[in-house]
Design a protein around this motif. Structure first.
Motif: not given
Length: 399
Positions: A81-90, A95-101
């Motif tokens: 799994x590779x994952x990176x954080x998501x941020x709101x406008x502030x 949350x997080x977006x991930x690629x799963x192999x």
């Protein structure tokens, strides 16, 4: 995944990787017990080491996180799994977006490869033949047999050193040609005899084959070498022994021959040819019994016992007829040479000319007969005299 770790979106490939329909994936938390998360070996993992917990805690991306899940049908799937954080406008974590192999097959192949390499290395370590690997002309691996061949106490004495330093000067051109052929044709070269040099400079005879292979993306050459020093010494000793036997056979003062089990002459020396009055070439391939002028049946019976193993050797007096028709009296001794199973390979016959001895025995018999006849005549002569006759010895005594 949202900021609570719930899956909010999954693409079609996620269904294949996670073993669930997208409708069943959506809304499930990253740490749901239904995933039955474990490490690759099946040991449970704490939620805080999972990708979402790590990204949420550090606000940084993670790559290559490994863990396993269980599909609804019970099959375990290994994930990367590779994952990176998501941020709101502030700028707050959202949350997080991930690629799963699914890396199950890759991990299985890699494990099988490691196991195969381990078995291969273990085999190399116990092989009695020397095995060495070189890249760009320098040693990168030597098994214990190779270290012993070169007289090295540890691999460090040879690793990284030029291969040509361990090849005798007279063999270096041959080795260069073989290395070039491997590089040009991309295939191995067969066994040939070469000579290596031990660390102390002592030459050692070897039989060498080599084959190319790819190691970590680079072409290397694996060499198999067999120490043939003992074999060469044994061959030299055998040749020397054969030469001594040949000289003894050819120059012997008595006739000698080798007989096949069927009685045909395989080889004769010059003395036997002389005794039989024939050339050696004419005698080979013919039966010795052709020249036997005495009891052939008795000789054949004796020889039958020799071939059957009843006797280790046989001896007999015989009379041979020579090529010119004359006769020669001989004494024959024959011994069998057997193979490992006890079968007769051939026999060796020694033929000694006893004509002079027979003539001397006949002359002695003739003289003894003449002496007895003379003594008898002498006794009759003295007995017929009318006068007394006395024989007196030197001491004055009557004989």
């Amino acid at each position: 995944l949202d900021r609570e770790g719930r899956i909010t979106f999954a693409n079609a490939q996620a269904e294949a990787v996670l073993g669930l329909a997208r409708a069943d994936i959506g809304g499930r938390r990253y740490d749901s017990p239904e995933w039955r998360i474990s490490d690759y070996e099946g040991r449970p993992l704490l939620p805080e080491v999972l990708p979402f917990a790590r990204v949420a805690a550090t606000r940084e991306a993670v790559r290559g996180v490994q863990h396993a899940i269980a599909w609804p049908d019970g099959r375990r799937v290994l994930l990367s799994i590779n994952a990176a954080p998501l941020f709101d406008t502030n700028g707050a974590f959202d949350g997080m977006v991930a690629t799963v192999e699914n890396v199950s097959e890759r991990v299985r192949v890699e494990a099988a490869l490691r196991e195969s390499e381990l078995r291969h290395r273990n085999l190399l370590e116990i092989l009695p033949d020397a095995v060495m690997v070189h890249e760009e002309g320098r040693f990168t691996y030597l098994n214990p047999a190779a270290l012993a061949l070169f007289g090295a106490g540890s691999p460090e004495e040879l690793l990284g050193t030029p291969v040509m330093e361990r090849v005798s000067p007279e063999c270096r051109e041959l080795v260069r040609e073989r290395v070039t052929r491997i590089a040009e044709l991309g295939r191995g070269v067969p066994f040939v005899e070469e000579q290596f040099l031990r660390l102390d400079g002592t030459p050692v005879g070897v039989e060498v084959a080599a084959v190319p292979f790819v190691s970590a993306g680079r072409t290397a050459v694996q060499v198999l070498a067999r120490d043939i020093s003992e074999r060469k010494r044994a061959e030299r000793a055998r040749i020397e022994s054969q030469e001594r036997l040949r000289a003894t056979f050819d120059e012997a003062g008595v006739g000698m021959g080798e007989l096949a089990p069927d009685g045909l002459l395989l080889r004769v020396n010059s003395r036997l040819a002389e005794l039989l009055g024939e050339s050696a070439d004419r005698l080979v391939g013919r039966s010795l019994q052709e020249h036997l002028d005495s009891d052939r049946a008795a000789y054949a019976a004796l020889r039958g016992e020799l071939l059957a193993g009843v006797r280790r050797s046989i001896e007999t007096d015989a009379r041979f007829r020579r090529g010119d028709g004359s006769q020669v009296f001989v004494h024959c001794t024959e011994s069998a040479v057997r193979d490992a199973d006890g079968g007769v390979r051939y026999s060796i016959v020694v033929v000694e000319d006893v004509s002079a001895r027979r003539q001397a025995e006949s002359e002695q018999q003739r003289l003894e007969l003449a002496l007895r006849h003379a003594a008898s005549e002498w006794a009759r002569t003295f007995d017929s005299l009318s006068s007394a006759v006395l024989l007196v010895g030197a001491d004055g005594r009557v004989i």
